[in-house]
Design a protein around this motif. Sequence first.
Motif, short mmCIF file in Angstrom:
data_model
loop_
_atom_site.label_atom_id
_atom_site.label_comp_id
_atom_site.label_asym_id
_atom_site.label_seq_id
_atom_site.Cartn_x
_atom_site.Cartn_y
_atom_site.Cartn_z
N PRO A 1 14.70 -5.84 -14.33
CA PRO A 1 14.83 -4.68 -13.45
C PRO A 1 16.21 -4.52 -12.82
O PRO A 1 16.77 -5.47 -12.28
N GLU A 2 16.75 -3.31 -12.97
CA GLU A 2 18.06 -2.99 -12.43
C GLU A 2 17.96 -2.06 -11.22
O GLU A 2 18.81 -2.10 -10.34
N LEU A 3 16.92 -1.23 -11.21
CA LEU A 3 16.72 -0.29 -10.13
C LEU A 3 15.23 -0.04 -9.99
O LEU A 3 14.53 0.17 -10.98
N ILE A 4 14.76 -0.07 -8.75
CA ILE A 4 13.36 0.22 -8.46
C ILE A 4 13.34 1.33 -7.41
O ILE A 4 14.01 1.22 -6.38
N GLU A 5 12.60 2.38 -7.71
CA GLU A 5 12.49 3.51 -6.77
C GLU A 5 11.01 3.74 -6.45
O GLU A 5 10.16 3.67 -7.33
N VAL A 6 10.75 4.02 -5.20
CA VAL A 6 9.38 4.28 -4.74
C VAL A 6 9.29 5.73 -4.29
O VAL A 6 10.17 6.21 -3.55
N SER B 1 1.62 4.02 -11.09
CA SER B 1 1.17 5.21 -10.38
C SER B 1 -0.04 4.88 -9.53
O SER B 1 -0.98 4.23 -9.99
N GLY B 2 0.00 5.35 -8.28
CA GLY B 2 -1.09 5.10 -7.36
C GLY B 2 -1.62 6.39 -6.76
O GLY B 2 -1.14 7.48 -7.07
N SER B 3 -2.59 6.26 -5.88
CA SER B 3 -3.23 7.42 -5.27
C SER B 3 -2.33 8.15 -4.28
O SER B 3 -2.58 9.31 -3.95
N LYS B 4 -1.24 7.50 -3.81
CA LYS B 4 -0.34 8.13 -2.84
C LYS B 4 1.10 8.25 -3.33
O LYS B 4 1.94 8.82 -2.64
N GLY C 1 0.80 -1.22 0.00
CA GLY C 1 0.00 0.00 0.00
C GLY C 1 0.83 1.26 0.00
O GLY C 1 0.30 2.36 0.14
N ILE C 2 2.11 1.13 -0.19
CA ILE C 2 3.01 2.29 -0.11
C ILE C 2 2.68 3.36 -1.15
O ILE C 2 2.89 4.53 -0.90
N ILE C 3 2.11 2.97 -2.29
CA ILE C 3 1.72 3.97 -3.29
C ILE C 3 0.21 4.18 -3.32
O ILE C 3 -0.33 4.81 -4.22
N GLY C 4 -0.47 3.64 -2.33
CA GLY C 4 -1.92 3.75 -2.30
C GLY C 4 -2.53 2.78 -3.28
O GLY C 4 -1.98 1.71 -3.56
N GLU C 5 -3.66 3.16 -3.84
CA GLU C 5 -4.33 2.32 -4.82
C GLU C 5 -3.68 2.49 -6.20
O GLU C 5 -3.68 3.58 -6.75
N PRO C 6 -3.09 1.41 -6.75
CA PRO C 6 -2.51 1.50 -8.10
C PRO C 6 -3.61 1.81 -9.12
O PRO C 6 -4.68 1.20 -9.09
#
Length: 188
Positions: free
Chosen positions: A116-121, A102-105, A4-9
């Motif tokens: 994947p080489e790099l993932i950023e939140v 992209s999410g709600s948050k 839930g870190i980005i809210g609702e995808p």
Amino acid sequence: MESGIIGEPRVLTATLCYKIDDKERIIRPELCGGALLDVGVYTLNFARMYFGYDVVRTVTNVLKSDTGVDLHECISLSYADGKMANLQAGALCQNDRQGIISGSKGYIRIDNINCPELIEVYQNQKKVATYEKPADQVNGYEYEVFECNRCIEAGLLESPFMPHAETIDVMRQMDELRKEWGVKYPMD
């Protein structure tokens, strides 16, 4: 994403383009050429991994070669739950090979969607977490080999992570796209 870190995808974008329009495997219909089967499959699978399979509408645009194969495509998928995926794949140019969910948050940005080489939140445009590929990762395809070996050793005829039915479903999706675009191979 499940945390839930980005809210609702809500929206996903994925791009994967390489300048490979001079490669025989791309330009020759008798080799099942075109961008879709070579690189577009990764954008479709990226969307399937995160947004699932319940696509209710597909809108596309394609640029074809003089040999009749697809060289660049834009695919927009709408899902029953209101999510949307915008995918771009091609053989005419280089691009960033990024995926963004992209999410709600906030949002998640993935460098190189097929390995994947790099993932950023991000939340509120500020980076809150970073994940880097394992140091011993070669190109990402080694995980397919490891899984294949595991399945053989376990006596499995298919991997539970990518069952035959899902592979066939992806092929059906790509066949429908090719049909819409008028991309035909001699064996069709």
